[in-house]
Structure formats: structure tokens, C-alpha cells
Design an enzyme around this catalytic site. Sequence first.
Site, PDB file in Angstrom:
ATOM      1  N   HIS A 326     -95.963 -40.203  26.849  1.00  0.00           N
ATOM      2  CA  HIS A 326     -94.734 -41.005  26.847  1.00  0.00           C
ATOM      3  C   HIS A 326     -94.088 -40.991  25.459  1.00  0.00           C
ATOM      4  O   HIS A 326     -93.686 -39.952  24.985  1.00  0.00           O
ATOM      5  CB  HIS A 326     -95.040 -42.430  27.322  1.00  0.00           C
ATOM      6  CG  HIS A 326     -93.863 -43.130  27.881  1.00  0.00           C
ATOM      7  ND1 HIS A 326     -93.269 -42.732  29.063  1.00  0.00           N
ATOM      8  CD2 HIS A 326     -93.144 -44.189  27.454  1.00  0.00           C
ATOM      9  CE1 HIS A 326     -92.242 -43.523  29.330  1.00  0.00           C
ATOM     10  NE2 HIS A 326     -92.140 -44.413  28.357  1.00  0.00           N
ATOM     11  N   HIS A 368     -97.704 -48.288  24.614  1.00  0.00           N
ATOM     12  CA  HIS A 368     -96.288 -47.911  24.558  1.00  0.00           C
ATOM     13  C   HIS A 368     -95.747 -48.311  23.193  1.00  0.00           C
ATOM     14  O   HIS A 368     -95.285 -49.438  23.012  1.00  0.00           O
ATOM     15  CB  HIS A 368     -95.502 -48.604  25.675  1.00  0.00           C
ATOM     16  CG  HIS A 368     -94.089 -48.095  25.817  1.00  0.00           C
ATOM     17  ND1 HIS A 368     -93.118 -48.357  24.881  1.00  0.00           N
ATOM     18  CD2 HIS A 368     -93.500 -47.345  26.790  1.00  0.00           C
ATOM     19  CE1 HIS A 368     -91.977 -47.792  25.274  1.00  0.00           C
ATOM     20  NE2 HIS A 368     -92.179 -47.173  26.417  1.00  0.00           N
TER      21      HIS A 368
END
Length: 536
Positions: A326, A368
Site C-alpha cells: 500500500h 498504513h
Amino acid sequence: MKKSVFSMSALTLAIGVSMSGLALNTHAGEPTMSEADFETTKALYFQRCAGCHGVLRKGATGKSLEPKNTKKLGQKRLERIIALGTEGGMNNFDDIFSKKEINMLATYIQMEPPIPPEMNLALMKERWKTMVKPEDYPTKPMHGLNWENFFVVILRDEGKMGIIDGDTKKVIAKIDTGYAVHVAKESSDGRFWYTQGRDGKMTKIDLWMNPPQVVAETQIAYDARDVAVSHYGEWKDKYVIGGAYWPPHFAILDAKTMEPLKVVSTRGVNVDGEYVNEARVAAIYNTPTAPTWIVAVKELGQLWQVDYSDLDNLRIEMINSHKFLHDGFFDPTQQYFQIAANASNRMEIMDATNRKFVASIETGKKPHPGPGANWIDPKCGPVGGTVHLGEGRMTAWGNDPKGHPDHAWKVCYSVETDGPGVFLRTHPKSDNVWMDQTKHPEPEVQQSVQVMDKKTREIIKTIRVTEHPKAAAVHMEFNKDGDEVWVSVWARGKGDRAKGEIVVYDAKTLKEKARIKNLETPTGKFNVYNRVHHVG
């Protein structure tokens, strides 16, 4: 239902031919929808769900939503999950979708997904537009403002970028860019900014113009996420690259004119030896020490180091890591790239200078880092940090293998926060690290940010940024001098989009200084100076 900037007709063109007859010709007992409702819901899914679950609904950061899985849950449970979210990091959508839309989405994901079309280089060139020719660009700033302290702000759901003067807090321009810009990246000097929208549109903005405006654009995909500019050596500001979710590919453009030059598919065999058709480009980063970009191929679990020094003989080194890749960021030396592998609960480390994998660090549920954060810890020395989509936790790891080898690529410490977050940021002049908690379903948590002291490792303050019933606090960015922190209030409900704002805090006292109001769904923002100089 109010149409988004990315219209339903455009969406039908983008993600598949009309499903005429499909919804009406299902077997008895199967979920059914009218053709009109199917097309409407297809648009809702594309805009709000495909990013995490995939266009083909095979799952990635979010779970698989293939019919073989969703039918087991059933209509009522699916509606409840969509409405209320989950503790694993899925947003609640009851303040975004109507009850009817939630009902339709729950039905839609029990049906077979439509197959979107491909996009070739010729079609990209057809959609290439020039608003201002390069020879007509101004040779100096035309407004007399401190453009290096501008904030380039994503006004997500309105399909615009806001340009805000960091000195005066005045909105200089709101620029049409296309639906849901995901990120913006800078030229080497910060004058030009390239945006990449979820509708696949890439635009080039000139901050020297009065007011700043788009000078060129094209569409490189139907669903896209990231962009980067070549910053190295003789190729400085020569090329720009855009990474797509669908079709799964990346495209290389002339950075001056925005003419599409090359497209490369990212379909392939993942780290488990399985062929993946929907192998999406999650992120792209310029390599400061070489003529390459790092292209994170999400479903493959691979980091592709793409050498742009010879486009005709493109060299790509495929570096294995873990799924699903990501967001990422470099360490302060600009040698080591640190990226989240969400589903593997890991941060992956690669050496971008020597083009090889270095380490894998288990940090917590679904890390994240967003643009990430680096700072100095009293015990471990230089560290990097991430928040997590799946739990309220910030984890820091050592990232100085030369100066602090005993702590390098090992977890230094973790701090519990009130809820899952998406972004954290800091500044060398700041004593603190700021973290959002956007993924928590409770309003009082998702509307607050937490501030951690770098030395004590303790949360020293929780700041309620907003109490707007349909808003969340998201994404922090420091100003050029490092004495202010800007936090977005993302007002998401229909009719409330223009009630978004940015709240400015004193970085030392943590007290509110200003509110920049009447912003349409502000999310990410980028300070020109900090991004050019890799500050934070």
C-alpha cells in the site's frame, strides 16, 4: 441521488458495458436488481468500495466480496456491515449512503461483478488535452506570493484541488481536476504538481500562474491511485508516471507536455506463485539516488524498481516482499524505502540504492503510514512509524542500520491509540508526532487526533478537531517553518460537502490558531517546501 463529478454515464463507459438483461435474468432465489439500480449501484461500488475490495471484488486491504462469500452472510448482515463498519478498519457508511443505497449495495455484492474494459496507449493519447502550451508558461511567479509555503489540498468528492497560501490562510484557487484525486506529487522544484484521480485522470498544475491552473491533462486508466515525477540526473522533470488499479498497469508520460509515451501491464505471478489478473499499482515513488521509480504492485506483493533511463529498453527489477502493498516512505537518508504490506501486518524495507529487499517487520493489524513519519527516539535513534487500519496502535521501528545497527529494522516500541488511523506526521522542529483515527466508527474518536511526545513516547493530548455530525478528522501536514499543523475536517454527507474545513494548530502549544472554512471534502494536503525537501 446527486451525481458525483464522475458522472454515471462516464462511469458506465469506464467500467463496463451496460449489464442489460443481467439483473433481470437471474435464477429463482438469486439476488435481483433492475437494470437502472444495477448501473447506479455499480457507480457507488466503484467510487467507495473498489479501492479496498477490488473492481473484481477479490479482496485486498478489504475482504473478498465475491458472491461465494457474500451470499453466506445474507442481505441483512451485509446491510449492517455497510452501515456500521467494522472494528477491522472499515468505515461506517450510514452517514454517506441512504438506506436504499445500502440495501442496493448489499444486493449488488451478492451478484457477479461486471468485467471492466481495457485501456491502451492510443486511447490515452485521444484523451490527452493541452490547456496551456509549455512555451507559453510564465517565466516567473505571476502573483508575488510565497508559493513555497502553498498547501496543495485534495477536495476529494468535488473533484477539485484547493491551493491555499500558508502565510495568509487564504484560498488562492479551486481547480477542477476530476473525481476523487488520491494524491499529488511535485516537480523537482515544486512549481508543477501532478494529480492522480480515482477516475484515472492525471492533471498538471502550474503554481506560478495567477491563479494557479491546470495546464495539461490525460486519462491513464479508469481507476488509478498514484503518480510520480523523475527527479534524477539528466532525466530531472522529464517523465511522469501514473499507476492504475484498473486496468492494472502503469503509464509513462512526457512530464512537460503530458503526452502518454508507454504503458506497462502489472498482471503477473505473485509471491505465492499464483497468477493475478487484477494486480494493481498501489503506490509509486521517485527514487532520489537513481533514475528509477519504485512501483508497488499490491496483489503481487512485489516492489518493481522501474529504470526510466531508457524507455525503449525498459529495465524492471521485481523485488519480492509480502501482500498487500500500500503506502510507503523513505528513511531520512533516502536510501531505504519503507512500505506497508497491509494484509500481512508488516512494514517492508528495501534498499533503493542497491535495489534489493532488506527486512520485514511485523507491526500490528494492517499498517498504513500514509506519507509516513521519521524522527529521533532517545533509545533507538532514528525511527520510522506507522498507524494501523485494523487497530488503534502506532508502531515505531529503528531505521538507521549504520548508526544504530542493534535497533535497525526491529520494532522499537508501540503506543496504543483510541482507534484505527490512516495518517501520521511530524517535523524535525516538532517535539511531537500527530496521528489521526479516521477509521474508528465512533464519531468522537474519528473526529479527534492524538499527539505523542517523541521523548516520553506518551500521548500527551487528544484534540477534538470537529463535532460536525458527518465529518472526520483526517491527515496532518506541517507548514514550511514547522510551527503549524494543519488538520482536515472531511465533511462527507450529502449536502455537507462544502462544510469541510482545515483547522490550523500551533505545533508547540497545540492550541487552535485558525479555521479555513467552506472547503469541499478536504482530505490530503501537501506543503510545497516540505515535500520538495523531504521534510517529515
